[in-house]
Design a protein around this motif. Structure first.
Motif, PDB file in Angstrom:
ATOM      1  N   PRO A   1       0.846  -1.179  -0.008  1.00 31.33           N
ATOM      2  CA  PRO A   1       0.008   0.005  -0.123  1.00 31.33           C
ATOM      3  C   PRO A   1       1.015   1.289  -0.096  1.00 31.33           C
ATOM      4  O   PRO A   1       0.521   2.219  -0.337  1.00 31.33           O
ATOM      5  N   LEU A   2       2.008   1.217   0.736  1.00 31.50           N
ATOM      6  CA  LEU A   2       2.911   2.351   0.643  1.00 31.50           C
ATOM      7  C   LEU A   2       3.353   2.638  -0.694  1.00 31.50           C
ATOM      8  O   LEU A   2       3.429   3.916  -1.309  1.00 31.50           O
ATOM      9  N   HIS A   3       3.927   1.726  -1.444  1.00 26.98           N
ATOM     10  CA  HIS A   3       4.135   1.936  -2.883  1.00 26.98           C
ATOM     11  C   HIS A   3       3.389   2.156  -3.971  1.00 26.98           C
ATOM     12  O   HIS A   3       3.367   2.884  -4.715  1.00 26.98           O
ATOM     13  N   ASP A   4       1.920   1.496  -3.522  1.00 26.48           N
ATOM     14  CA  ASP A   4       0.997   1.938  -4.384  1.00 26.48           C
ATOM     15  C   ASP A   4       0.290   3.204  -4.299  1.00 26.48           C
ATOM     16  O   ASP A   4       0.235   3.987  -5.482  1.00 26.48           O
ATOM     17  N   ALA A   5       0.531   3.862  -2.941  1.00 26.94           N
ATOM     18  CA  ALA A   5       0.092   5.206  -2.973  1.00 26.94           C
ATOM     19  C   ALA A   5       1.042   5.928  -3.726  1.00 26.94           C
ATOM     20  O   ALA A   5       0.696   6.990  -4.443  1.00 26.94           O
ATOM     21  N   LEU A   6       2.244   5.781  -3.706  1.00 29.46           N
ATOM     22  CA  LEU A   6       3.394   6.736  -4.229  1.00 29.46           C
ATOM     23  C   LEU A   6       3.203   6.458  -5.877  1.00 29.46           C
ATOM     24  O   LEU A   6       3.017   7.745  -6.467  1.00 29.46           O
ATOM     25  N   PHE A   7       3.009   5.432  -6.199  1.00 32.22           N
ATOM     26  CA  PHE A   7       2.891   5.369  -7.920  1.00 32.22           C
ATOM     27  C   PHE A   7       1.597   5.622  -8.385  1.00 32.22           C
ATOM     28  O   PHE A   7       1.466   6.276  -9.444  1.00 32.22           O
ATOM     29  N   ASP A   8       0.555   5.393  -7.409  1.00 32.91           N
ATOM     30  CA  ASP A   8      -0.589   6.019  -7.912  1.00 32.91           C
ATOM     31  C   ASP A   8      -0.778   7.760  -8.174  1.00 32.91           C
ATOM     32  O   ASP A   8      -1.408   8.100  -9.004  1.00 32.91           O
ATOM     33  N   GLU A   9      -0.110   8.208  -7.056  1.00 30.17           N
ATOM     34  CA  GLU A   9      -0.160   9.575  -7.034  1.00 30.17           C
ATOM     35  C   GLU A   9       0.585  10.224  -8.032  1.00 30.17           C
ATOM     36  O   GLU A   9       0.545  11.170  -8.596  1.00 30.17           O
TER      37      GLU A   9
ATOM     38  N   ASP B   1      30.011  -9.704  10.406  1.00 32.64           N
ATOM     39  CA  ASP B   1      31.056  -9.902   9.421  1.00 32.64           C
ATOM     40  C   ASP B   1      30.494  -9.138   8.148  1.00 32.64           C
ATOM     41  O   ASP B   1      30.821  -9.476   7.019  1.00 32.64           O
ATOM     42  N   TYR B   2      29.590  -8.241   8.398  1.00 32.20           N
ATOM     43  CA  TYR B   2      29.023  -7.435   7.301  1.00 32.20           C
ATOM     44  C   TYR B   2      29.311  -5.788   7.483  1.00 32.20           C
ATOM     45  O   TYR B   2      29.580  -5.406   8.399  1.00 32.20           O
ATOM     46  N   ARG B   3      29.381  -5.056   6.183  1.00 33.05           N
ATOM     47  CA  ARG B   3      29.913  -3.757   6.227  1.00 33.05           C
ATOM     48  C   ARG B   3      28.700  -3.004   5.611  1.00 33.05           C
ATOM     49  O   ARG B   3      28.177  -3.569   4.763  1.00 33.05           O
ATOM     50  N   LEU B   4      28.435  -1.923   6.238  1.00 34.40           N
ATOM     51  CA  LEU B   4      27.422  -1.086   5.744  1.00 34.40           C
ATOM     52  C   LEU B   4      27.746  -0.227   4.204  1.00 34.40           C
ATOM     53  O   LEU B   4      28.812   0.197   4.420  1.00 34.40           O
ATOM     54  N   MET B   5      26.849  -0.441   3.423  1.00 36.44           N
ATOM     55  CA  MET B   5      27.288   0.047   1.901  1.00 36.44           C
ATOM     56  C   MET B   5      26.187   0.728   1.550  1.00 36.44           C
ATOM     57  O   MET B   5      24.750   0.708   1.934  1.00 36.44           O
ATOM     58  N   GLY B   6      26.378   1.968   0.701  1.00 36.09           N
ATOM     59  CA  GLY B   6      25.430   2.781   0.082  1.00 36.09           C
ATOM     60  C   GLY B   6      24.913   1.943  -1.306  1.00 36.09           C
ATOM     61  O   GLY B   6      25.800   1.191  -1.654  1.00 36.09           O
ATOM     62  N   LEU B   7      23.904   1.928  -1.652  1.00 35.54           N
ATOM     63  CA  LEU B   7      23.600   1.186  -2.996  1.00 35.54           C
ATOM     64  C   LEU B   7      22.722   2.305  -3.959  1.00 35.54           C
ATOM     65  O   LEU B   7      21.574   2.808  -3.373  1.00 35.54           O
ATOM     66  N   VAL B   8      23.184   2.391  -4.937  1.00 36.34           N
ATOM     67  CA  VAL B   8      22.412   3.324  -6.129  1.00 36.34           C
ATOM     68  C   VAL B   8      21.952   2.760  -7.023  1.00 36.34           C
ATOM     69  O   VAL B   8      22.858   1.862  -7.554  1.00 36.34           O
ATOM     70  N   MET B   9      20.605   2.730  -7.466  1.00 34.06           N
ATOM     71  CA  MET B   9      20.022   1.903  -8.585  1.00 34.06           C
ATOM     72  C   MET B   9      19.109   2.887  -9.650  1.00 34.06           C
ATOM     73  O   MET B   9      18.633   3.862  -9.108  1.00 34.06           O
ATOM     74  N   ALA B  10      19.237   2.730 -10.747  1.00 34.99           N
ATOM     75  CA  ALA B  10      18.224   3.333 -11.596  1.00 34.99           C
ATOM     76  C   ALA B  10      17.438   2.354 -12.249  1.00 34.99           C
ATOM     77  O   ALA B  10      18.012   1.286 -12.697  1.00 34.99           O
ATOM     78  N   VAL B  11      15.962   2.556 -12.188  1.00 29.15           N
ATOM     79  CA  VAL B  11      14.907   1.743 -12.452  1.00 29.15           C
ATOM     80  C   VAL B  11      14.168   2.484 -13.563  1.00 29.15           C
ATOM     81  O   VAL B  11      13.575   3.449 -13.206  1.00 29.15           O
ATOM     82  N   GLU B  12      13.857   1.809 -14.617  1.00 32.13           N
ATOM     83  CA  GLU B  12      13.001   2.351 -15.652  1.00 32.13           C
ATOM     84  C   GLU B  12      11.732   2.474 -14.886  1.00 32.13           C
ATOM     85  O   GLU B  12      11.094   1.383 -14.456  1.00 32.13           O
ATOM     86  N   ALA B  13      10.905   3.573 -15.500  1.00 32.69           N
ATOM     87  CA  ALA B  13       9.486   3.585 -14.883  1.00 32.69           C
ATOM     88  C   ALA B  13       8.755   2.411 -15.371  1.00 32.69           C
ATOM     89  O   ALA B  13       7.634   2.035 -14.774  1.00 32.69           O
ATOM     90  N   ALA B  14       9.010   1.961 -16.939  1.00 30.73           N
ATOM     91  CA  ALA B  14       8.172   0.966 -17.265  1.00 30.73           C
ATOM     92  C   ALA B  14       8.472  -0.506 -16.513  1.00 30.73           C
ATOM     93  O   ALA B  14       7.602  -1.343 -16.813  1.00 30.73           O
ATOM     94  N   LYS B  15       9.381  -0.551 -15.661  1.00 33.46           N
ATOM     95  CA  LYS B  15       9.415  -1.727 -14.773  1.00 33.46           C
ATOM     96  C   LYS B  15       8.510  -1.711 -13.527  1.00 33.46           C
ATOM     97  O   LYS B  15       8.424  -2.597 -12.835  1.00 33.46           O
ATOM     98  N   ILE B  16       7.991  -0.399 -13.315  1.00 31.10           N
ATOM     99  CA  ILE B  16       7.220  -0.363 -11.853  1.00 31.10           C
ATOM    100  C   ILE B  16       5.958  -1.346 -11.779  1.00 31.10           C
ATOM    101  O   ILE B  16       5.753  -1.746 -10.663  1.00 31.10           O
ATOM    102  N   SER B  17       5.241  -1.485 -12.784  1.00 32.12           N
ATOM    103  CA  SER B  17       4.308  -2.407 -12.782  1.00 32.12           C
ATOM    104  C   SER B  17       4.739  -3.866 -12.533  1.00 32.12           C
ATOM    105  O   SER B  17       3.895  -4.517 -11.325  1.00 32.12           O
ATOM    106  N   THR B  18       5.810  -4.085 -12.962  1.00 30.87           N
ATOM    107  CA  THR B  18       6.648  -5.552 -12.444  1.00 30.87           C
ATOM    108  C   THR B  18       6.816  -5.554 -11.017  1.00 30.87           C
ATOM    109  O   THR B  18       6.755  -6.458  -9.980  1.00 30.87           O
ATOM    110  N   PHE B  19       7.221  -4.478 -10.545  1.00 26.28           N
ATOM    111  CA  PHE B  19       8.160  -4.058  -9.161  1.00 26.28           C
ATOM    112  C   PHE B  19       6.842  -4.357  -8.396  1.00 26.28           C
ATOM    113  O   PHE B  19       6.856  -5.001  -7.381  1.00 26.28           O
ATOM    114  N   ARG B  20       5.740  -3.799  -8.601  1.00 28.06           N
ATOM    115  CA  ARG B  20       4.497  -3.688  -7.627  1.00 28.06           C
ATOM    116  C   ARG B  20       3.901  -5.167  -7.522  1.00 28.06           C
ATOM    117  O   ARG B  20       3.576  -5.540  -6.459  1.00 28.06           O
TER     118      ARG B  20
END
Length: 300
Positions: free
Chosen positions: A175-183, A271-290
């Protein structure tokens, strides 16, 4: 176009207490949670099964302090115009959601999610500093050119997807991501000017997030490698936010970088290290993400 009932922001969701993922220990004033820990956000006993009620709201100026706390390690321990960044987020009320707990006397934000057009806000100091930071930490030669294009000449088509919360409640994620992408979709129709409507016609999303990476993991993974969450993952990655595993899999490209902010110290992450993660995701992939996000919740 008149808003239908599904566009009413104030919605309440019940969520059972879930295992949390660790945040940075610099997140002052926010309860800390480990991979095996229960959250203490609800007053119900663990034996009974804790349940919390969450309510979705439009961002407002009164949320400034709480949202700033949530985002204080967004760009690691860098000194930058975080206050200006929070102001941008709170000023954009048509797209963006602040989640709070029902009946919380402190009215403290539990989560923030939004999408900011990088081109629209390109002249703001905070966005200029964000771009400088990302270009500085990107050490992937085959990615830095794409990153520069995305934040430069393609910026008007790019949404900076900002998402941070205190702890993970899987049932809230759809619901949180649905709210975002619906808006975002509604804004392309409802905003009062063509310029504003076009500013939400994203072709790509840029995400800045965090992962925990095993100290012995191969630092030269292929950029399109599918990562799997969990401390026993094949390439030694634990996702702080479960949805990032899906975004990572769907991403056009991604890169990680070491973070200097003090990380949560737990036995599971020694045994883990905190890392930043930067990603580029096509808007066309959002329906698959949801769709995949729904499956993730069912399996959790």
């Amino acid at each position: 176009m008149p808003r239908g009932p599904t566009r009413d922001k104030r919605r309440t969701y019940k969520s059972k207490d879930q295992k949390g993922f660790p945040l940075s220990s610099k997140d002052k004033g926010i309860p800390k949670h480990t991979l095996e820990g229960k959250s203490d956000l609800s007053g119900s006993s663990e034996e009974e099964g804790s349940e919390a009620d969450f309510v979705f709201f439009d961002p407002k100026p009164d949320d400034f302090h709480g949202v700033k706390i949530l985002l204080q390690t967004y760009l690691d321990d860098t000194q930058w115009d975080l206050s200006g960044f929070v102001d941008l987020i709170l000023a954009q009320t048509t797209v963006g959601t602040v989640v709070k707990m029902e009946g919380d006397d402190d009215d403290t934000p539990f989560s923030i999610v939004t999408a900011l057009n990088l081109g629209r806000y390109k002249d703001h100091k905070c966005i200029e500093e964000l771009k400088e930071f990302l270009l500085k930490v990107c050490q992937e030669k085959d990615v830095i050119k794409d990153l520069g294009l995305l934040m430069g000449e393609q910026a008007h088509d790019v949404g900076l997807l900002v998402s941070q919360r205190v702890v993970n409640f899987p049932q809230l994620l759809p619901p949180l991501h649905d709210a975002l992408f619906d808006e975002v979709s509604w804004a392309t129709e409802d905003e009062p000017t063509a310029e504003l409507r076009n500013s939400f016609c994203f072709k790509c999303y840029l995400l800045v997030s965090k992962i925990y990476k095993h100290k012995n993991a191969n630092q030269k993974n292929n950029r399109n490698l599918i990562r799997r969450s969990g401390s026993d993952s094949g390439d030694g990655i634990v996702y702080v936010k479960p949805e990032d595993e899906i975004f990572h899999k769907l991403s056009l490209w991604s890169f990680s970088f070491p973070m200097h902010a003090q990380q949560v110290e737990t036995q599971e992450l020694k045994d883990y290290r905190l890392m930043g993660l930067v990603m580029a995701v096509e808007a066309a992939k959002i329906s698959t993400f949801r769709q995949q996000l729904q499956y993730l919740v069912v399996e959790s």
